[in-house]
Write a protein that holds these residues in place. Sequence first.
Motif, mmCIF file in Angstrom:
data_model
loop_
_atom_site.group_PDB
_atom_site.id
_atom_site.type_symbol
_atom_site.label_atom_id
_atom_site.label_comp_id
_atom_site.label_asym_id
_atom_site.label_seq_id
_atom_site.Cartn_x
_atom_site.Cartn_y
_atom_site.Cartn_z
ATOM 1 N N PRO A 207 0.933 -1.323 0.098
ATOM 2 C CA PRO A 207 0.091 -0.037 0.084
ATOM 3 C C PRO A 207 0.613 1.163 -0.029
ATOM 4 O O PRO A 207 0.318 2.224 -0.748
ATOM 5 C CB PRO A 207 -0.906 -0.244 1.354
ATOM 6 C CG PRO A 207 -1.246 -1.496 1.380
ATOM 7 C CD PRO A 207 0.332 -2.236 0.902
ATOM 8 N N ARG A 208 2.152 1.233 0.797
ATOM 9 C CA ARG A 208 2.835 2.384 0.512
ATOM 10 C C ARG A 208 3.295 2.552 -0.769
ATOM 11 O O ARG A 208 3.535 3.865 -1.310
ATOM 12 C CB ARG A 208 3.983 2.585 1.775
ATOM 13 C CG ARG A 208 3.690 2.312 3.023
ATOM 14 C CD ARG A 208 4.767 2.294 3.878
ATOM 15 N NE ARG A 208 5.468 3.659 4.082
ATOM 16 C CZ ARG A 208 6.743 3.810 4.778
ATOM 17 N NH1 ARG A 208 7.054 2.869 5.516
ATOM 18 N NH2 ARG A 208 7.378 5.098 4.699
ATOM 19 N N GLY A 214 0.309 7.013 -6.630
ATOM 20 C CA GLY A 214 -0.951 7.773 -6.826
ATOM 21 C C GLY A 214 -2.076 6.743 -7.128
ATOM 22 O O GLY A 214 -3.101 7.401 -7.643
ATOM 23 N N CYS A 215 -2.101 5.687 -6.772
ATOM 24 C CA CYS A 215 -3.124 4.580 -7.002
ATOM 25 C C CYS A 215 -4.027 4.731 -5.972
ATOM 26 O O CYS A 215 -3.950 4.541 -4.881
ATOM 27 C CB CYS A 215 -2.475 3.439 -7.137
ATOM 28 S SG CYS A 215 -3.814 2.147 -7.368
ATOM 29 N N GLY A 216 -5.377 5.328 -6.328
ATOM 30 C CA GLY A 216 -6.582 5.357 -5.357
ATOM 31 C C GLY A 216 -7.298 4.179 -4.962
ATOM 32 O O GLY A 216 -8.159 4.249 -4.469
ATOM 33 N N ARG A 217 -6.932 3.135 -5.588
ATOM 34 C CA ARG A 217 -7.710 1.999 -5.271
ATOM 35 C C ARG A 217 -7.423 1.059 -3.890
ATOM 36 O O ARG A 217 -8.134 0.162 -3.650
ATOM 37 C CB ARG A 217 -7.370 0.886 -6.381
ATOM 38 C CG ARG A 217 -7.851 1.182 -7.747
ATOM 39 C CD ARG A 217 -9.346 1.392 -8.102
ATOM 40 N NE ARG A 217 -9.912 1.545 -9.278
ATOM 41 C CZ ARG A 217 -11.226 1.435 -9.669
ATOM 42 N NH1 ARG A 217 -12.152 1.190 -8.767
ATOM 43 N NH2 ARG A 217 -11.360 1.622 -10.876
ATOM 44 N N LEU A 282 -0.990 -2.541 -12.487
ATOM 45 C CA LEU A 282 -0.195 -1.811 -13.373
ATOM 46 C C LEU A 282 0.666 -0.901 -12.574
ATOM 47 O O LEU A 282 1.751 -0.602 -12.844
ATOM 48 C CB LEU A 282 -1.030 -0.971 -14.334
ATOM 49 C CG LEU A 282 -1.445 -1.731 -15.429
ATOM 50 C CD1 LEU A 282 -2.874 -1.106 -16.392
ATOM 51 C CD2 LEU A 282 -0.510 -2.331 -16.270
ATOM 52 N N ALA A 283 0.093 -0.349 -11.489
ATOM 53 C CA ALA A 283 0.716 0.531 -10.292
ATOM 54 C C ALA A 283 1.758 -0.197 -9.814
ATOM 55 O O ALA A 283 3.003 0.269 -9.494
ATOM 56 C CB ALA A 283 -0.216 1.183 -9.550
ATOM 57 N N PRO A 361 -20.030 3.519 -1.692
ATOM 58 C CA PRO A 361 -21.323 4.174 -2.522
ATOM 59 C C PRO A 361 -21.354 4.584 -3.699
ATOM 60 O O PRO A 361 -22.467 4.720 -4.434
ATOM 61 C CB PRO A 361 -22.052 4.973 -1.366
ATOM 62 C CG PRO A 361 -21.085 4.607 -0.034
ATOM 63 C CD PRO A 361 -19.930 4.189 -0.447
ATOM 64 N N SER A 362 -20.235 5.190 -4.175
ATOM 65 C CA SER A 362 -20.088 5.757 -5.633
ATOM 66 C C SER A 362 -20.025 4.730 -6.599
ATOM 67 O O SER A 362 -20.198 5.158 -7.883
ATOM 68 C CB SER A 362 -18.701 6.765 -5.449
ATOM 69 O OG SER A 362 -17.815 6.042 -5.366
ATOM 70 N N GLY A 363 -19.731 3.407 -6.136
ATOM 71 C CA GLY A 363 -19.443 2.445 -7.216
ATOM 72 C C GLY A 363 -18.096 2.152 -7.382
ATOM 73 O O GLY A 363 -17.880 0.951 -8.209
ATOM 74 N N ASP A 364 -17.063 2.708 -6.816
ATOM 75 C CA ASP A 364 -15.810 2.540 -6.857
ATOM 76 C C ASP A 364 -15.284 1.416 -6.132
ATOM 77 O O ASP A 364 -16.011 1.113 -5.086
ATOM 78 C CB ASP A 364 -14.975 3.883 -6.654
ATOM 79 C CG ASP A 364 -15.066 5.068 -7.552
ATOM 80 O OD1 ASP A 364 -15.288 4.587 -8.894
ATOM 81 O OD2 ASP A 364 -14.872 5.993 -7.285
ATOM 82 N N TRP A 365 -14.350 0.462 -6.688
ATOM 83 C CA TRP A 365 -13.853 -0.678 -5.807
ATOM 84 C C TRP A 365 -12.687 -0.346 -5.367
ATOM 85 O O TRP A 365 -11.854 0.393 -5.865
ATOM 86 C CB TRP A 365 -14.023 -1.920 -6.738
ATOM 87 C CG TRP A 365 -15.058 -2.450 -7.306
ATOM 88 C CD1 TRP A 365 -15.902 -2.142 -8.082
ATOM 89 C CD2 TRP A 365 -15.781 -3.464 -6.280
ATOM 90 N NE1 TRP A 365 -17.184 -3.328 -7.863
ATOM 91 C CE2 TRP A 365 -16.847 -4.098 -6.848
ATOM 92 C CE3 TRP A 365 -15.595 -4.315 -4.989
ATOM 93 C CZ2 TRP A 365 -17.876 -4.828 -6.361
ATOM 94 C CZ3 TRP A 365 -16.159 -5.089 -4.328
ATOM 95 C CH2 TRP A 365 -17.407 -5.459 -5.165
#
Length: 485
Positions: A207-208, A214-217, A282-283, A361-365
Amino acid sequence: MSEAATRRGTTSIAPPDLLASLDPLLREWLPRQRWFAGKGRPVTGFALISATELLEPPLASPGVIHLLVQAEQHHQPIHVAGTPGHSSAPHADDCYQLLIGVRKALPPHLAPALIGHVTHGPLAGQTVYEGLHDPGIAELLLERLRLPGRLGELRFGRDTRVDIPFGLVPRALGAEQSNTSLVYGDTFILKLFRRVVPGVNPDLELPRALARQGCGRVPAPVAWFESHQPGAAAEPLVLGVLQPYLKGSADGWELALRMLAEGADFSGEARALGRATAEVHLALSRALPTATLGHTQVEQIAKGMTERLEAAAQAVPALRPYAPGLRSAFDALAQLGAEGRIWTAQRVHGDLHLGQCLRAPSGDWSIIDFEGEPARPLGERRMPQPTVRDVAGMLRSFDYAARSHQPWAPEWADTCRAAYCRGYAEASGSDPRTEPVILRAYETDKAVYEVLYEARHRPDWLPVPLAAVRRLAAPDPARDPGSGR
Protein backbone atom coordinates in the motif's frame (compact mmCIF):
# COMPACT_ATOMS: atom_id res chain seq x y z
CA MET A 1 -4.22 11.07 27.73
CA SER A 2 -1.15 13.23 28.04
CA GLU A 3 1.84 13.01 25.76
CA ALA A 4 3.95 12.08 28.78
CA ALA A 5 1.66 9.17 29.51
CA THR A 6 1.72 7.87 25.98
CA ARG A 7 5.51 8.08 25.83
CA ARG A 8 6.03 6.15 29.06
CA GLY A 9 7.95 2.92 28.65
CA THR A 10 9.33 1.54 31.90
CA THR A 11 11.28 -1.51 32.94
CA SER A 12 10.03 -1.90 36.52
CA ILE A 13 8.67 -5.40 35.80
CA ALA A 14 11.41 -7.94 35.29
CA PRO A 15 10.47 -9.70 32.02
CA PRO A 16 11.37 -13.26 33.16
CA ASP A 17 9.23 -12.88 36.30
CA LEU A 18 6.42 -11.35 34.27
CA LEU A 19 6.32 -14.19 31.75
CA ALA A 20 6.53 -16.85 34.44
CA SER A 21 3.50 -15.37 36.19
CA LEU A 22 1.48 -15.15 32.98
CA ASP A 23 2.51 -18.54 31.57
CA PRO A 24 -0.28 -20.73 33.03
CA LEU A 25 -2.94 -18.19 32.09
CA LEU A 26 -1.71 -17.79 28.50
CA ARG A 27 -1.50 -21.56 27.99
CA GLU A 28 -5.24 -21.76 28.58
CA TRP A 29 -6.29 -18.53 26.86
CA LEU A 30 -4.11 -18.30 23.75
CA PRO A 31 -5.20 -21.53 21.98
CA ARG A 32 -8.85 -20.43 22.25
CA GLN A 33 -8.28 -17.31 20.16
CA ARG A 34 -9.41 -17.39 16.52
CA TRP A 35 -6.09 -15.98 15.35
CA PHE A 36 -3.97 -18.66 17.08
CA ALA A 37 -2.31 -20.61 14.26
CA GLY A 38 -1.12 -23.64 16.21
CA LYS A 39 -4.45 -25.30 16.96
CA GLY A 40 -4.22 -29.04 17.51
CA ARG A 41 -0.86 -28.86 19.29
CA PRO A 42 -0.55 -28.04 23.01
CA VAL A 43 1.47 -25.03 24.09
CA THR A 44 4.38 -26.32 26.17
CA GLY A 45 5.86 -22.96 27.13
CA PHE A 46 6.64 -19.40 26.11
CA ALA A 47 9.75 -17.45 25.22
CA LEU A 48 9.67 -13.70 25.71
CA ILE A 49 10.67 -11.65 22.68
CA SER A 50 9.91 -8.24 24.17
CA ALA A 51 7.86 -6.54 26.90
CA THR A 52 7.04 -2.84 26.78
CA GLU A 53 4.89 -1.04 29.34
CA LEU A 54 2.69 1.55 27.67
CA LEU A 55 1.19 2.43 31.07
CA GLU A 56 2.87 1.08 34.18
CA PRO A 57 0.81 -1.21 36.40
CA PRO A 58 -0.27 -0.84 39.16
CA LEU A 59 0.51 2.89 39.15
CA ALA A 60 -1.85 3.38 36.23
CA SER A 61 -5.27 1.80 35.98
CA PRO A 62 -5.55 0.18 33.62
CA GLY A 63 -1.94 -0.80 33.21
CA VAL A 64 -0.98 -1.74 29.65
CA ILE A 65 1.79 -4.14 28.67
CA HIS A 66 2.73 -4.86 25.07
CA LEU A 67 4.12 -8.38 24.71
CA LEU A 68 5.72 -10.35 21.93
CA VAL A 69 5.85 -13.98 22.97
CA GLN A 70 6.88 -17.12 21.17
CA ALA A 71 4.54 -20.02 21.81
CA GLU A 72 6.56 -23.22 22.07
CA GLN A 73 4.79 -26.23 20.57
CA HIS A 74 6.02 -29.72 19.82
CA HIS A 75 5.81 -30.87 16.22
CA GLN A 76 3.04 -33.39 15.78
CA PRO A 77 0.66 -34.28 12.97
CA ILE A 78 -2.74 -32.63 12.66
CA HIS A 79 -5.62 -34.91 11.77
CA VAL A 80 -7.66 -33.75 8.78
CA ALA A 81 -11.30 -34.08 9.74
CA GLY A 82 -13.15 -36.79 7.88
CA THR A 83 -10.05 -38.41 6.41
CA PRO A 84 -7.72 -41.20 7.52
CA GLY A 85 -4.65 -39.18 6.56
CA HIS A 86 -2.70 -36.66 8.55
CA SER A 87 -0.90 -33.46 7.64
CA SER A 88 2.19 -31.90 9.07
CA ALA A 89 1.82 -28.99 11.45
CA PRO A 90 2.06 -25.75 9.44
CA HIS A 91 3.80 -23.67 12.10
CA ALA A 92 5.97 -24.21 15.13
CA ASP A 93 6.99 -21.74 17.82
CA ASP A 94 5.05 -18.85 16.32
CA CYS A 95 5.49 -15.33 17.68
CA TYR A 96 2.32 -13.54 18.81
CA GLN A 97 1.55 -9.92 19.61
CA LEU A 98 -0.46 -9.38 22.79
CA LEU A 99 -1.71 -6.18 24.38
CA ILE A 100 -2.36 -7.05 28.02
CA GLY A 101 -4.58 -4.88 30.19
CA VAL A 102 -3.98 -4.96 33.95
CA ARG A 103 -6.63 -4.06 36.56
CA LYS A 104 -7.43 -5.01 40.13
CA ALA A 105 -10.83 -6.17 38.96
CA LEU A 106 -12.66 -6.07 35.64
CA PRO A 107 -15.81 -4.00 35.14
CA PRO A 108 -18.74 -6.06 33.80
CA HIS A 109 -18.39 -4.84 30.21
CA LEU A 110 -14.85 -6.27 30.05
CA ALA A 111 -15.72 -9.68 31.50
CA PRO A 112 -15.52 -11.42 28.05
CA ALA A 113 -11.94 -10.14 27.69
CA LEU A 114 -10.69 -11.92 30.82
CA ILE A 115 -7.40 -13.82 30.55
CA GLY A 116 -7.11 -14.64 34.23
CA HIS A 117 -6.08 -13.66 37.74
CA VAL A 118 -2.36 -13.52 38.47
CA THR A 119 -1.38 -15.33 41.68
CA HIS A 120 2.37 -14.69 41.85
CA GLY A 121 5.12 -12.53 40.42
CA PRO A 122 5.15 -8.77 39.82
CA LEU A 123 1.43 -8.69 38.91
CA ALA A 124 0.25 -10.84 41.84
CA GLY A 125 -3.27 -9.92 42.85
CA GLN A 126 -4.02 -8.26 39.50
CA THR A 127 -6.46 -9.29 36.78
CA VAL A 128 -5.13 -9.44 33.21
CA TYR A 129 -7.29 -9.24 30.11
CA GLU A 130 -7.30 -8.73 26.32
CA GLY A 131 -6.54 -5.02 26.19
CA LEU A 132 -7.90 -4.40 22.70
CA HIS A 133 -11.43 -4.84 24.07
CA ASP A 134 -10.89 -1.87 26.38
CA PRO A 135 -11.78 1.48 24.71
CA GLY A 136 -9.30 3.31 26.95
CA ILE A 137 -6.43 1.10 25.81
CA ALA A 138 -7.54 1.38 22.18
CA GLU A 139 -7.48 5.17 22.56
CA LEU A 140 -4.00 4.97 24.06
CA LEU A 141 -2.77 3.02 21.05
CA LEU A 142 -4.06 5.68 18.65
CA GLU A 143 -2.45 8.41 20.75
CA ARG A 144 0.85 6.57 20.51
CA LEU A 145 0.52 6.34 16.71
CA ARG A 146 0.32 10.13 16.58
CA LEU A 147 3.85 10.38 17.95
CA PRO A 148 6.60 9.11 15.62
CA GLY A 149 9.57 7.73 17.50
CA ARG A 150 10.59 4.91 19.81
CA LEU A 151 9.12 3.43 22.96
CA GLY A 152 11.35 0.68 24.27
CA GLU A 153 11.71 -1.76 21.38
CA LEU A 154 8.65 -0.37 19.61
CA ARG A 155 9.08 2.12 16.77
CA PHE A 156 6.18 4.27 15.55
CA GLY A 157 6.02 5.94 12.13
CA ARG A 158 3.38 7.95 10.31
CA ASP A 159 2.58 10.10 7.31
CA THR A 160 2.71 13.54 8.91
CA ARG A 161 0.73 15.02 6.01
CA VAL A 162 -2.39 13.30 7.30
CA ASP A 163 -4.10 14.64 10.40
CA ILE A 164 -5.17 12.15 13.07
CA PRO A 165 -7.89 13.94 15.06
CA PHE A 166 -8.33 13.58 18.82
CA GLY A 167 -11.42 12.06 20.35
CA LEU A 168 -12.10 9.32 17.79
CA VAL A 169 -14.19 6.62 19.48
CA PRO A 170 -12.74 3.11 18.97
CA ARG A 171 -14.60 -0.11 18.32
CA ALA A 172 -13.36 -3.60 17.50
CA LEU A 173 -14.36 -5.48 14.38
CA GLY A 174 -15.43 -9.02 15.15
CA ALA A 175 -15.41 -10.80 11.79
CA GLU A 176 -11.68 -11.50 11.35
CA GLN A 177 -9.65 -14.62 12.03
CA SER A 178 -5.91 -14.08 11.62
CA ASN A 179 -5.66 -10.46 12.81
CA THR A 180 -7.52 -7.90 14.93
CA SER A 181 -8.84 -4.57 13.65
CA LEU A 182 -10.01 -1.46 15.48
CA VAL A 183 -12.10 1.24 13.82
CA TYR A 184 -11.71 4.79 15.13
CA GLY A 185 -14.74 7.00 14.64
CA ASP A 186 -15.43 5.69 11.11
CA THR A 187 -12.29 7.61 10.09
CA PHE A 188 -9.41 5.14 10.44
CA ILE A 189 -8.96 1.40 10.81
CA LEU A 190 -5.99 -0.10 12.66
CA LYS A 191 -5.05 -3.62 11.67
CA LEU A 192 -2.94 -5.42 14.27
CA PHE A 193 -1.05 -8.50 13.18
CA ARG A 194 -1.36 -11.24 15.76
CA ARG A 195 1.15 -13.78 14.42
CA VAL A 196 4.22 -11.79 13.44
CA VAL A 197 7.41 -12.71 11.60
CA PRO A 198 10.61 -10.73 10.97
CA GLY A 199 10.79 -8.84 7.71
CA VAL A 200 8.85 -6.38 5.58
CA ASN A 201 5.13 -7.12 5.75
CA PRO A 202 3.48 -6.77 2.32
CA ASP A 203 0.40 -5.27 3.98
CA LEU A 204 2.50 -2.20 4.75
CA GLU A 205 4.99 -2.37 1.90
CA LEU A 206 2.58 -2.64 -1.03
CA PRO A 207 0.00 0.00 0.00
CA ARG A 208 2.85 2.47 0.63
CA ALA A 209 4.32 1.70 -2.80
CA LEU A 210 0.89 2.13 -4.41
CA ALA A 211 0.38 5.43 -2.59
CA ARG A 212 3.65 6.72 -4.07
CA GLN A 213 2.23 5.86 -7.50
CA GLY A 214 -0.96 7.78 -6.77
CA CYS A 215 -3.08 4.62 -7.01
CA GLY A 216 -6.40 5.41 -5.35
CA ARG A 217 -7.65 1.83 -5.39
CA VAL A 218 -5.86 0.98 -2.13
CA PRO A 219 -6.15 2.95 1.15
CA ALA A 220 -2.76 4.54 1.87
CA PRO A 221 -1.14 3.84 5.28
CA VAL A 222 -1.43 6.75 7.68
CA ALA A 223 0.65 5.32 10.55
CA TRP A 224 2.30 2.06 11.55
CA PHE A 225 4.42 0.52 14.28
CA GLU A 226 7.10 -2.15 14.42
CA SER A 227 9.30 -3.96 16.89
CA HIS A 228 13.03 -3.51 16.43
CA GLN A 229 14.98 -6.12 18.36
CA PRO A 230 18.60 -5.53 19.45
CA GLY A 231 21.22 -6.45 16.88
CA ALA A 232 22.02 -4.76 13.59
CA ALA A 233 21.11 -7.85 11.56
CA ALA A 234 17.70 -8.33 13.18
CA GLU A 235 14.78 -7.56 10.87
CA PRO A 236 11.85 -5.56 12.26
CA LEU A 237 8.50 -7.15 13.00
CA VAL A 238 5.60 -5.13 11.59
CA LEU A 239 2.91 -5.01 14.27
CA GLY A 240 0.14 -2.75 12.99
CA VAL A 241 -0.98 -0.44 10.18
CA LEU A 242 -3.45 2.47 10.39
CA GLN A 243 -5.34 3.29 7.19
CA PRO A 244 -8.42 5.32 6.20
CA TYR A 245 -11.66 3.54 6.98
CA LEU A 246 -13.88 3.29 3.92
CA LYS A 247 -17.16 4.19 5.60
CA GLY A 248 -20.27 2.88 3.91
CA SER A 249 -18.37 0.49 1.65
CA ALA A 250 -19.84 -2.95 0.98
CA ASP A 251 -17.77 -6.09 1.39
CA GLY A 252 -17.49 -7.72 -2.06
CA TRP A 253 -18.38 -11.19 -0.79
CA GLU A 254 -21.45 -10.03 1.11
CA LEU A 255 -22.55 -7.85 -1.81
CA ALA A 256 -22.23 -10.74 -4.25
CA LEU A 257 -24.27 -13.06 -2.02
CA ARG A 258 -26.94 -10.42 -1.52
CA MET A 259 -27.28 -9.79 -5.23
CA LEU A 260 -27.36 -13.52 -5.88
CA ALA A 261 -30.20 -13.93 -3.38
CA GLU A 262 -32.09 -11.09 -5.06
CA GLY A 263 -31.52 -12.54 -8.52
CA ALA A 264 -29.71 -9.34 -9.50
CA ASP A 265 -27.04 -9.11 -12.19
CA PHE A 266 -23.53 -8.83 -10.76
CA SER A 267 -21.65 -8.77 -14.06
CA GLY A 268 -21.29 -4.98 -14.08
CA GLU A 269 -19.68 -5.10 -10.65
CA ALA A 270 -17.44 -7.98 -11.73
CA ARG A 271 -16.32 -6.01 -14.77
CA ALA A 272 -15.54 -2.94 -12.66
CA LEU A 273 -13.65 -5.14 -10.22
CA GLY A 274 -11.60 -6.53 -13.08
CA ARG A 275 -10.62 -3.00 -14.07
CA ALA A 276 -9.68 -2.17 -10.47
CA THR A 277 -7.49 -5.28 -10.23
CA ALA A 278 -5.67 -4.41 -13.44
CA GLU A 279 -5.08 -0.82 -12.27
CA VAL A 280 -3.48 -2.10 -9.07
CA HIS A 281 -1.32 -4.55 -11.02
CA LEU A 282 -0.15 -1.82 -13.40
CA ALA A 283 0.72 0.49 -10.50
CA LEU A 284 2.64 -2.28 -8.73
CA SER A 285 4.61 -3.03 -11.90
CA ARG A 286 5.68 0.63 -11.99
CA ALA A 287 6.41 0.87 -8.29
CA LEU A 288 8.50 -2.26 -7.72
CA PRO A 289 10.92 -4.42 -9.71
CA THR A 290 9.62 -7.06 -12.11
CA ALA A 291 11.24 -10.32 -13.21
CA THR A 292 11.22 -12.63 -16.22
CA LEU A 293 10.16 -16.23 -15.71
CA GLY A 294 12.08 -18.48 -18.07
CA HIS A 295 12.34 -22.24 -18.39
CA THR A 296 13.94 -22.88 -15.00
CA GLN A 297 11.56 -20.62 -13.08
CA VAL A 298 8.45 -21.98 -14.80
CA GLU A 299 9.61 -25.52 -14.15
CA GLN A 300 10.02 -24.71 -10.46
CA ILE A 301 6.54 -23.16 -10.30
CA ALA A 302 4.99 -26.25 -11.90
CA LYS A 303 6.99 -28.51 -9.59
CA GLY A 304 5.76 -26.64 -6.53
CA MET A 305 2.16 -26.94 -7.72
CA THR A 306 2.62 -30.67 -8.29
CA GLU A 307 4.10 -31.16 -4.83
CA ARG A 308 1.20 -29.30 -3.22
CA LEU A 309 -1.22 -31.50 -5.15
CA GLU A 310 0.51 -34.68 -4.00
CA ALA A 311 0.49 -33.55 -0.36
CA ALA A 312 -3.18 -32.56 -0.53
CA ALA A 313 -4.17 -35.86 -2.18
CA GLN A 314 -2.36 -37.74 0.56
CA ALA A 315 -4.33 -35.84 3.21
CA VAL A 316 -7.74 -35.77 1.47
CA PRO A 317 -8.74 -39.07 -0.16
CA ALA A 318 -11.63 -37.44 -2.03
CA LEU A 319 -9.05 -35.59 -4.12
CA ARG A 320 -7.13 -38.66 -5.26
CA PRO A 321 -9.31 -39.74 -8.23
CA TYR A 322 -8.77 -36.34 -9.83
CA ALA A 323 -5.03 -36.06 -9.20
CA PRO A 324 -3.89 -37.27 -12.67
CA GLY A 325 -6.15 -34.80 -14.45
CA LEU A 326 -5.11 -31.95 -12.18
CA ARG A 327 -1.44 -32.82 -12.63
CA SER A 328 -1.89 -32.42 -16.38
CA ALA A 329 -2.50 -28.70 -15.86
CA PHE A 330 0.90 -28.35 -14.19
CA ASP A 331 2.60 -30.55 -16.77
CA ALA A 332 1.20 -28.37 -19.55
CA LEU A 333 2.63 -25.27 -17.88
CA ALA A 334 6.05 -26.90 -17.50
CA GLN A 335 5.93 -27.97 -21.15
CA LEU A 336 5.30 -24.41 -22.32
CA GLY A 337 8.27 -23.26 -20.27
CA ALA A 338 10.44 -25.97 -21.80
CA GLU A 339 9.38 -24.75 -25.25
CA GLY A 340 10.71 -21.28 -24.47
CA ARG A 341 7.54 -19.50 -23.33
CA ILE A 342 8.33 -16.73 -20.84
CA TRP A 343 6.15 -14.67 -18.53
CA THR A 344 6.64 -11.48 -16.54
CA ALA A 345 6.41 -11.69 -12.78
CA GLN A 346 5.77 -8.77 -10.45
CA ARG A 347 4.43 -8.06 -6.97
CA VAL A 348 0.78 -9.04 -6.64
CA HIS A 349 -1.88 -9.15 -3.95
CA GLY A 350 -1.34 -12.86 -3.34
CA ASP A 351 -4.69 -13.74 -1.74
CA LEU A 352 -7.26 -11.94 -3.86
CA HIS A 353 -10.94 -12.81 -3.50
CA LEU A 354 -14.25 -11.01 -3.14
CA GLY A 355 -13.80 -10.58 0.61
CA GLN A 356 -10.66 -8.49 -0.01
CA CYS A 357 -12.60 -5.95 -2.09
CA LEU A 358 -14.79 -3.06 -0.96
CA ARG A 359 -17.36 -1.22 -3.09
CA ALA A 360 -17.94 2.42 -2.16
CA PRO A 361 -21.42 3.98 -2.40
CA SER A 362 -20.09 5.78 -5.49
CA GLY A 363 -19.57 2.41 -7.17
CA ASP A 364 -15.76 2.52 -7.03
CA TRP A 365 -13.94 -0.63 -5.92
CA SER A 366 -11.00 -0.70 -3.50
CA ILE A 367 -8.69 -3.61 -2.73
CA ILE A 368 -7.42 -4.27 0.80
CA ASP A 369 -5.42 -6.77 2.87
CA PHE A 370 -2.14 -7.24 0.97
CA GLU A 371 -0.69 -9.60 3.56
CA GLY A 372 -0.98 -12.57 1.20
CA GLU A 373 -1.77 -16.07 2.42
CA PRO A 374 -0.58 -15.91 6.07
CA ALA A 375 0.21 -19.64 6.08
CA ARG A 376 2.94 -19.15 3.47
CA PRO A 377 6.45 -17.96 4.42
CA LEU A 378 7.00 -14.21 4.25
CA GLY A 379 9.80 -14.54 1.69
CA GLU A 380 7.47 -16.46 -0.62
CA ARG A 381 4.69 -13.90 -0.19
CA ARG A 382 7.08 -11.11 -1.23
CA MET A 383 8.32 -12.84 -4.38
CA PRO A 384 7.26 -11.53 -7.81
CA GLN A 385 4.46 -13.64 -9.27
CA PRO A 386 2.52 -13.71 -12.55
CA THR A 387 -0.52 -11.45 -12.24
CA VAL A 388 -2.65 -14.41 -13.28
CA ARG A 389 -2.30 -15.69 -9.72
CA ASP A 390 -4.58 -12.90 -8.48
CA VAL A 391 -6.93 -13.37 -11.42
CA ALA A 392 -7.26 -17.09 -10.67
CA GLY A 393 -8.04 -16.31 -7.04
CA MET A 394 -10.88 -14.01 -8.03
CA LEU A 395 -12.28 -16.49 -10.54
CA ARG A 396 -12.39 -19.07 -7.79
CA SER A 397 -14.16 -16.57 -5.54
CA PHE A 398 -16.99 -16.10 -8.04
CA ASP A 399 -17.35 -19.87 -8.17
CA TYR A 400 -17.47 -20.02 -4.36
CA ALA A 401 -20.22 -17.41 -4.26
CA ALA A 402 -22.29 -19.26 -6.85
CA ARG A 403 -21.87 -22.55 -5.00
CA SER A 404 -22.88 -20.91 -1.71
CA HIS A 405 -26.26 -20.02 -3.18
CA GLN A 406 -29.18 -22.45 -3.21
CA PRO A 407 -29.93 -23.55 -5.78
CA TRP A 408 -26.46 -23.54 -7.28
CA ALA A 409 -26.09 -20.77 -9.86
CA PRO A 410 -23.37 -21.87 -12.34
CA GLU A 411 -24.51 -19.41 -15.02
CA TRP A 412 -24.03 -16.56 -12.54
CA ALA A 413 -20.43 -17.65 -11.97
CA ASP A 414 -19.82 -18.02 -15.72
CA THR A 415 -21.11 -14.52 -16.39
CA CYS A 416 -19.13 -12.92 -13.56
CA ARG A 417 -15.89 -14.67 -14.44
CA ALA A 418 -16.14 -13.60 -18.08
CA ALA A 419 -17.08 -10.02 -17.11
CA TYR A 420 -14.17 -9.81 -14.69
CA CYS A 421 -11.72 -10.89 -17.40
CA ARG A 422 -13.20 -8.35 -19.83
CA GLY A 423 -12.83 -5.58 -17.29
CA TYR A 424 -9.26 -6.62 -16.60
CA ALA A 425 -8.49 -6.50 -20.32
CA GLU A 426 -10.02 -3.03 -20.67
CA ALA A 427 -7.61 -1.60 -18.11
CA SER A 428 -4.52 -3.69 -18.82
CA GLY A 429 -4.76 -4.34 -22.55
CA SER A 430 -4.40 -8.08 -21.93
CA ASP A 431 -7.24 -10.55 -21.41
CA PRO A 432 -6.19 -13.33 -18.97
CA ARG A 433 -8.19 -15.84 -21.02
CA THR A 434 -5.71 -15.54 -23.88
CA GLU A 435 -3.23 -17.45 -21.64
CA PRO A 436 -5.36 -20.53 -20.88
CA VAL A 437 -2.50 -22.83 -19.84
CA ILE A 438 -1.07 -20.68 -17.06
CA LEU A 439 -4.52 -19.54 -15.97
CA ARG A 440 -5.71 -23.13 -15.66
CA ALA A 441 -2.57 -24.06 -13.72
CA TYR A 442 -3.01 -21.29 -11.18
CA GLU A 443 -6.73 -21.89 -10.82
CA THR A 444 -6.05 -25.58 -10.29
CA ASP A 445 -3.40 -24.81 -7.68
CA LYS A 446 -5.88 -22.58 -5.87
CA ALA A 447 -8.62 -25.21 -5.96
CA VAL A 448 -6.22 -27.80 -4.51
CA TYR A 449 -5.39 -25.38 -1.68
CA GLU A 450 -9.10 -24.88 -1.07
CA VAL A 451 -9.75 -28.62 -0.86
CA LEU A 452 -7.10 -29.02 1.82
CA TYR A 453 -8.30 -25.95 3.72
CA GLU A 454 -11.93 -27.02 3.74
CA ALA A 455 -11.07 -30.59 4.74
CA ARG A 456 -9.17 -29.24 7.72
CA HIS A 457 -11.42 -26.42 8.83
CA ARG A 458 -14.88 -26.55 7.18
CA PRO A 459 -15.70 -30.08 5.98
CA ASP A 460 -19.24 -29.02 5.06
CA TRP A 461 -17.75 -26.72 2.40
CA LEU A 462 -15.58 -29.40 0.81
CA PRO A 463 -18.04 -29.99 -2.08
CA VAL A 464 -17.43 -26.41 -3.28
CA PRO A 465 -13.76 -26.79 -4.30
CA LEU A 466 -14.31 -30.45 -5.26
CA ALA A 467 -16.80 -29.31 -7.91
CA ALA A 468 -14.08 -27.07 -9.37
CA VAL A 469 -11.60 -29.93 -9.14
CA ARG A 470 -13.88 -32.12 -11.27
CA ARG A 471 -14.09 -29.39 -13.90
CA LEU A 472 -10.38 -28.59 -13.90
CA ALA A 473 -9.38 -32.26 -14.07
CA ALA A 474 -11.57 -32.96 -17.11
CA PRO A 475 -9.69 -33.66 -20.38
CA ASP A 476 -11.16 -30.69 -22.24
CA PRO A 477 -8.42 -28.62 -23.90
CA ALA A 478 -11.03 -26.34 -25.47
CA ARG A 479 -12.22 -25.23 -22.05
CA ASP A 480 -12.72 -21.47 -21.62
CA PRO A 481 -10.88 -20.69 -18.36
CA GLY A 482 -13.13 -17.67 -17.90
CA SER A 483 -16.08 -20.01 -17.57
CA GLY A 484 -17.26 -21.42 -14.27
CA ARG A 485 -17.85 -24.86 -15.76
